[in-house]
Design an enzyme around this catalytic site. Structure first.
Site, PDB file in Angstrom:
ATOM      1  N   GLU A 127       0.221   3.754   1.523  1.00 28.17           N
ATOM      2  CA  GLU A 127       0.210   4.114   3.164  1.00 28.17           C
ATOM      3  C   GLU A 127       1.672   3.883   3.653  1.00 28.17           C
ATOM      4  O   GLU A 127       2.297   4.627   4.613  1.00 28.17           O
ATOM      5  CB  GLU A 127      -0.629   3.252   3.854  1.00 28.17           C
ATOM      6  CG  GLU A 127      -2.003   3.961   4.206  1.00 28.17           C
ATOM      7  CD  GLU A 127      -2.084   5.014   5.181  1.00 28.17           C
ATOM      8  OE1 GLU A 127      -1.551   4.605   6.247  1.00 28.17           O
ATOM      9  OE2 GLU A 127      -2.630   6.062   4.825  1.00 28.17           O
TER      10      GLU A 127
ATOM     11  N   LYS B  20       1.863  -3.334   7.077  1.00 30.66           N
ATOM     12  CA  LYS B  20       2.076  -3.772   5.774  1.00 30.66           C
ATOM     13  C   LYS B  20       3.337  -3.550   5.088  1.00 30.66           C
ATOM     14  O   LYS B  20       3.839  -4.046   4.371  1.00 30.66           O
ATOM     15  CB  LYS B  20       1.165  -2.702   4.966  1.00 30.66           C
ATOM     16  CG  LYS B  20      -0.536  -3.158   4.924  1.00 30.66           C
ATOM     17  CD  LYS B  20      -0.627  -4.160   4.034  1.00 30.66           C
ATOM     18  CE  LYS B  20      -2.166  -4.645   4.002  1.00 30.66           C
ATOM     19  NZ  LYS B  20      -2.410  -5.613   2.743  1.00 30.66           N
TER      20      LYS B  20
ATOM     21  N   THR C 212       0.743  -1.211  -0.199  1.00 30.51           N
ATOM     22  CA  THR C 212       0.002   0.005  -0.104  1.00 30.51           C
ATOM     23  C   THR C 212       0.911   1.316   0.095  1.00 30.51           C
ATOM     24  O   THR C 212       1.915   1.449   0.659  1.00 30.51           O
ATOM     25  CB  THR C 212      -0.949  -0.015   1.342  1.00 30.51           C
ATOM     26  OG1 THR C 212      -1.637   1.405   1.276  1.00 30.51           O
ATOM     27  CG2 THR C 212      -0.178  -0.156   2.550  1.00 30.51           C
TER      28      THR C 212
ATOM     29  N   TYR D 115      -1.362   0.119  10.905  1.00 33.29           N
ATOM     30  CA  TYR D 115      -1.749  -0.540   9.495  1.00 33.29           C
ATOM     31  C   TYR D 115      -0.563  -0.305   8.466  1.00 33.29           C
ATOM     32  O   TYR D 115      -0.128  -1.426   8.069  1.00 33.29           O
ATOM     33  CB  TYR D 115      -2.890   0.035   8.784  1.00 33.29           C
ATOM     34  CG  TYR D 115      -3.187  -0.147   7.420  1.00 33.29           C
ATOM     35  CD1 TYR D 115      -3.741  -1.529   7.214  1.00 33.29           C
ATOM     36  CD2 TYR D 115      -2.730   0.458   6.547  1.00 33.29           C
ATOM     37  CE1 TYR D 115      -3.966  -1.709   5.759  1.00 33.29           C
ATOM     38  CE2 TYR D 115      -2.958   0.136   5.224  1.00 33.29           C
ATOM     39  CZ  TYR D 115      -3.699  -1.032   4.866  1.00 33.29           C
ATOM     40  OH  TYR D 115      -3.719  -1.313   3.407  1.00 33.29           O
TER      41      TYR D 115
END
Ligand code: NAP
Ligand code: GDD
Length: 344
Positions: free
Chosen positions: A129, A156, A127, A152
């Site tokens: 992110e 990831k 991601t 998160y």
């Protein structure tokens, strides 16, 4: 027709549904893994009309042995790992669970593949992110630094680096798609784009008067989910595995997205005030349609994400097509249709 077999974890989510449809169209046998649920979680697959075409099995990403058994049962050529606690805001409330499912879950899958059938090609749902607020003038690409800003994102980044490690250490065909935000009418309603499209429809139908949001300044590079799953599949068809940024190269603010969504029903917003006092007002009648509730602010947030998909374009022949105003209109129109027939 391909005759290949694919296993998708997280089949009940947005991307699971669109990728399954894409692979079925290509002639794959699709195995869809979902965790145990007390109710029916196949709503998205039913909406796409493919629920009966998928071979369903139960896989909980916190359980090593059931992942291993699933691989033995399905004998897939390709595995797409989508299963995740994917809501960034919730990861601040559930950091350990998020790390377990997203980080260790991917590692359990990789270890199972290595033990059971290391020739299986693996796709990991990485991601944007992971980049955090790392900037990059021409857009974030595969060589941009990672500065994760949420539990998160940290979880990831761990799984992303495990994918790279299994590729290097064991020569396995493992690829990561570093995907920027991608949306659709099948997006979960807690995410900003769907929260807005759902709210616009509720306001138009007289069920509510406004939508309460958090950080209106946040900018995201939003694309259309059905287009993004095509890039994921293309990665696993390459002879050499690798990491690819999948994005549009254009970012818009949350405020912009609200403007586009309201424009889809003929409402023009005007914005007044600042910070928690900012409001989006219907220019025709002065009614407040968007207001800020600080409970939606995150302990840390990424102000701007914009990707550079040059590698995906050059090596996968992949190009985004749908613009954000088109995406917003598609989502609002679909939510309106669902409301009219009583499916939401
Ligand atoms: P989503 O709609 O939230 O779907 C997540 C899926 O994971 C659901 O099927 C969910 O099952 C399943 N899941 C959650 N916890 C699980 C567990 N412990 N064991 C087994 N399955 C579990 O997410 P999405 O938007 O389709 O995204 C797919 C993947 O791409 C996710 O890994 C996400 O983090 C990543 N990603 C998404 C985007 C994006 O913009 N959409 C961008 C970059 C990366 P339930 O239905 O039972 O909850
Ligand atoms: N959800 C939500 N709700 N977000 C809000 C709200 C609100 O009321 N108000 C403002 N926002 C802002 C968030 O603070 C964030 O900056 C931005 O809108 C986007 O939030 P989300 O739609 O929840 O998505 P995300 O960017 O945090 O995460 C999504 O995209 C990632 C890829 O960049 C998820 O799909 C992740 O799983 C994915 O990895």
């Amino acid at each position: 027709m391909s005759g290949k077999r694919a296993l998708i974890t997280g089949i009940t989510g947005q991307d699971g549904a669109y990728l399954a449809r894409h692979l079925l169209e290509l002639g794959y046998t699709v195995f869809g893994a979902s965790r145990r649920s007390s109710g029916d979680s196949t709503g998205r697959l039913k909406e796409l009309g493919i629920a009966d075409d998928i071979r369903a099995l139960k896989v909980e990403m916190c359980e090593y042995s059931n992942i291993r058994r699933a691989l033995i049962e399905c004998e897939p050529d390709e595995v797409y790992n989508f299963a995740a606690q994917s809501f960034v805001a919730e990861s601040f409330a559930q950091p350990l669970y998020t790390s377990d499912v997203n980080g260790l879950g991917a590692t359990r899958l990789l270890e199972s593949v290595r033990e059971v059938a290391p020739h299986i090609r693996v796709y990991q749902a990485s991601t944007s992110e992971m980049f955090g607020n790392s900037g990059a003038r021409g857009g974030l690409d595969e060589s941009s630094p990672f500065r994760p800003m949420s539990p998160y994102a940290v979880s990831k980044l761990y799984s992303h680096q495990m994918i790279g490690l299994y590729r290097e250490a064991y020569g396995m065909h493992c690829s990561s798609g570093i995907l920027f935000n991608h949306e659709s009418p099948l997006r979960g309603v807690e995410f900003i784009t769907r929260k807005i499209s759902d709210g616009v429809v509720a306001i138009q139908r007289g069920h509510r008067d406004r939508i309460m949001l958090g950080n209106l300044n946040a900018e995201r590079d939003w694309g259309a989910a059905p287009e993004y799953v095509v890039a994921m599949h293309a990665m696993l068809q390459k002879d050499t595995p690798g990491d690819y940024v999948v994005a549009t190269g254009i970012s818009h603010s949350v405020r912009d997205f609200a403007n586009f969504a309201f424009q889809a029903v003929g409402v023009q917003l005007e914005w007044y005030g600042e910070g928690v006092d900012e409001v989006g007002v219907d220019s025709a009648n002065g009614a407040i349609r968007i207001a800020v509730d600080p409970k939606y602010f995150r302990p840390a947030d990424i102000e701007r994400l914009r990707g550079n998909p040059a590698r995906a374009r050059a090596e996968l022949g992949w190009q985004p097509k749908m613009t954000v105003p088109e995406l917003a209109a598609w989502m609002v129109e679909t939510d309106m249709r669902r409301a009219e027939v009583g499916t939401i």
